[in-house]
Design an enzyme around this catalytic site. Structure first.
Site, PDB file in Angstrom:
ATOM      1  N   HIS A  21     -10.903   3.672   3.039  1.00  0.00           N
ATOM      2  CA  HIS A  21      -9.673   4.267   3.848  1.00  0.00           C
ATOM      3  C   HIS A  21     -10.112   5.237   4.914  1.00  0.00           C
ATOM      4  O   HIS A  21      -9.643   6.479   4.734  1.00  0.00           O
ATOM      5  CB  HIS A  21      -8.664   4.796   2.826  1.00  0.00           C
ATOM      6  CG  HIS A  21      -8.218   3.736   2.058  1.00  0.00           C
ATOM      7  ND1 HIS A  21      -7.272   2.744   2.453  1.00  0.00           N
ATOM      8  CD2 HIS A  21      -8.211   3.420   0.603  1.00  0.00           C
ATOM      9  CE1 HIS A  21      -7.077   1.889   1.317  1.00  0.00           C
ATOM     10  NE2 HIS A  21      -7.628   2.304   0.235  1.00  0.00           N
ATOM     11  N   ASP A  62      -2.434   6.106   1.778  1.00  0.00           N
ATOM     12  CA  ASP A  62      -3.706   6.224   1.674  1.00  0.00           C
ATOM     13  C   ASP A  62      -4.288   6.063   3.009  1.00  0.00           C
ATOM     14  O   ASP A  62      -5.460   6.110   3.431  1.00  0.00           O
ATOM     15  CB  ASP A  62      -4.586   5.302   0.668  1.00  0.00           C
ATOM     16  CG  ASP A  62      -4.152   4.067   0.558  1.00  0.00           C
ATOM     17  OD1 ASP A  62      -3.103   3.755   1.411  1.00  0.00           O
ATOM     18  OD2 ASP A  62      -4.494   3.525  -0.345  1.00  0.00           O
ATOM     19  N   ARG A 102       7.578 -14.160   9.446  1.00  0.00           N
ATOM     20  CA  ARG A 102       7.446 -14.013   8.019  1.00  0.00           C
ATOM     21  C   ARG A 102       8.422 -13.690   7.257  1.00  0.00           C
ATOM     22  O   ARG A 102       8.837 -13.907   6.220  1.00  0.00           O
ATOM     23  CB  ARG A 102       6.806 -12.546   8.070  1.00  0.00           C
ATOM     24  CG  ARG A 102       6.319 -11.940   6.582  1.00  0.00           C
ATOM     25  CD  ARG A 102       5.700 -12.894   5.646  1.00  0.00           C
ATOM     26  NE  ARG A 102       5.507 -12.380   4.293  1.00  0.00           N
ATOM     27  CZ  ARG A 102       5.202 -13.149   3.368  1.00  0.00           C
ATOM     28  NH1 ARG A 102       5.186 -14.444   3.495  1.00  0.00           N
ATOM     29  NH2 ARG A 102       5.153 -12.520   2.130  1.00  0.00           N
TER      30      ARG A 102
END
Length: 371
Positions: free
Chosen positions: A95, A269, A202
Site C-alpha cells: 500500500h 489503507d 456491475r
C-alpha cells in the site's frame, strides 16, 4: 532459495505470512524457510508445527530478515527498516501510495518490493487481494452494526429491525469484492441495502446476484450526497489498484448524517474515500467520533480474525511464492507478465505507475530495467 518469515509488528496484527502447509510445499522442493519464533502464535500456529513441516525456527527478527526472500503480511514498520538491504526481495501487502516512509526506505535501500495487492491475473483480477477483501467486506458490516448499538455510542438501531419497525439503512459505496461481501452480510441481517458504483454493468450483475434484495444507484456526487444523509451505516469500498482512493464523501456530507451513525472505510489503507477519515485507527482503539458520527478506520481489518485470514492468505500467495522461489525474479517476470504488476520498487526505482502517481514520484518501466 532462503526464505524468511518474520513476526508481524503492526499493532494488533496477528496474521502470519505462511502456514505449515506452505512451509512444507517450499521445503519439499529444497528451499530453506526460516520462521521467527512465535510468528504464528497469533494465528494459533506453534513453532513445533512449523518445525514438523520443515522450517528452521530462528530466535530473532534479524535472522528471519537476513534471507533472500522475505514474506510478510503487512507493510514493514519503521523499526524493521534496519533489516533492508540491496537486492532483497520483499513480498507483502505494501500500500505504498499511502505509505511514503516505507516507499522511501525501500527505494533508498534498493529493496525489490512486490505487493500482494497489485498483482493481477490475466483477466485483470487481483487474486492476492481478493480473500482479504472478502473478509474485510464481511467484517465492515459486522463491526458497523456493533457500533450502531447505543451502548457503543450508536443510534441504537437493529440492523434487521423487527416486525412493524424499519431495519437499518446500510449504504455501500463500491460494488467490487469488498462491497459485494459487505452486502452479503447486510442482506443476511435484513437491512435496507443500497449499493453505488460507477460501472452500470456491475450494478446489473449485483441486481442479478441479490435478486432484488438490494437497491443499486449510479455513483455520482448527487447520489452519494443523498444516500450518505440517510445512511445509518456507511461502508467505503472503493479500490484503485496501487493508487490512492478518491475522496468521494466530503466532510459536508458527513455533517448531514444523524448523530450515532457509523462510517467504516475499508479503503483507509489506500488513503480512504471519506474526507473525515483523517487518521488510521487500530483494533485496540478502533473508532473516533466526528460531527456526531462514529468513524471506524482500522487499516488491517482481517487481522481481527487471524486464523481465518492467515489460511485464506496462504491459499492464494503460495503459488506465487513457489514460482518466485523456483524461477527467481527476473525469469518469473519474463514468463509471467501478470506478476510484473506486483512489482512496486526495483533497484531504487518505482516501477508501478499508480504507485508513482500516488506518491508524486517518477515512474520507471520495469521492462527497460530488467534485460
Amino acid at each position: 532459495m532462503k526464505i524468511g518469515v518474520p513476526k508481524e509488528l503492526k499493532q494488533s496484527e496477528n496474521r502470519v505470512a505462511l502456514t505449515p502447509a506452505g512451509v512444507m510445499a517450499l521445503t519439499n522442493l529444497g528451499h530453506q524457510v526460516n520462521v521467527e519464533t512465535n510468528a504464528g502464535m497469533g494465528s494459533g500456529i506453534g513453532d513445533d508445527e512449523y518445525q514438523k513441516a520443515g522450517a528452521i525456527i530462528v530466535p530473532t527478527a534479524k535472522e528471519a530478515w537476513d534471507q533472500e526472500l522475505i514474506v510478510k503480511v503487512k507493510e514493514p514498520q519503521k523499526e524493521e527498516f534496519v533489516h533492508f538491504r540491496e537486492g532483497q526481495l520483499l513480498f507483502t501487502y505494501l500500500h505504498l501510495a499511502a505509505e511514503q516512509a516505507v516507499a522511501d526506505a525501500l527505494i533508498a535501500n534498493k529493496v525489490t518490493g512486490i505487493a500482494y495487492e497489485t498483482i493481477q491475473n490475466r483477466t485483470g483480477e487481483l487474486p492476492l487481494l481478493t480473500p482479504m477483501s472478502e473478509i474485510a467486506g464481511r467484517m465492515s458490516v459486522q463491526v458497523g452494526v456493533h457500533f450502531l448499538e447505543k451502548i457503543h455510542g450508536g443510534k441504537g438501531v437493529l440492523a434487521g429491525g423487527v416486525p412493524g419497525v424499519e431495519p437499518a439503512d446500510i449504504v455501500i459505496i463500491g460494488g467490487g469484492v469488498v462491497g459485494t461481501n459487505a452486502a452479503k452480510i447486510a442482506v443476511g441481517l435484513g437491512a435496507n441495502v443500497t449499493m453505488l458504483d460507477i460501472n452500470i454493468g456491475r450494478l446489473r450483475e449485483l441486481e442479478d446476484l441479490f435478486q432484488g434484495k438490494i437497491k443499486t444507484l449510479a455513483s455520482n456526487e448527487y447520489n452519494i450526497r443523498t444516500q450518505v444523509e440517510r445512511a445509518d451505516l456507511l461502508v467505503g469500498a472503493v479500490l484503485i489498484p496501487g493508487g490512492k482512493a478518491p475522496k468521494l464523501v466530503t466532510e459536508e456530507m458527513i455533517q448531514t448524517m444523524g448523530a450515532g451513525s457509523v462510517v467504516v472505510d475499508v479503503a483507509v489503507d489506500q488513503g480512504g474515500i471519506i474526507e473525515t477519515i483523517d487518521h488510521i485507527t487500530t483494533h485496540d482503539d478502533p473508532v473516533y467520533v466526528k460531527h456526531g458520527v462514529t468513524h471506524y478506520a482500522v487499516a488491517n481489518i482481517p487481522g481481527a480474525v487471524p486464523k481465518t485470514a492467515t489460511y485464506a492468505l496462504t491459499n492464494v500467495t503460495l503459488p506465487y511464492i513457489l514460482k518466485l522461489a523456483n524461477l527467481g525474479l527476473d525469469e518469473l517476470v519474463k514468463k509471467d507478465p501478470a506478476f510484473t504488476k506486483g512489482l512496486n520498487t526495483y533497484k531504487g526505482k518505482i516501477v508501478h505507475e499508480a504507485v508513482a502517481q500516488g506518491l508524486d514520484r517518477k515512474y520507471a518501466d520495469i521492462q527497460t530495467i530488467i534485460q
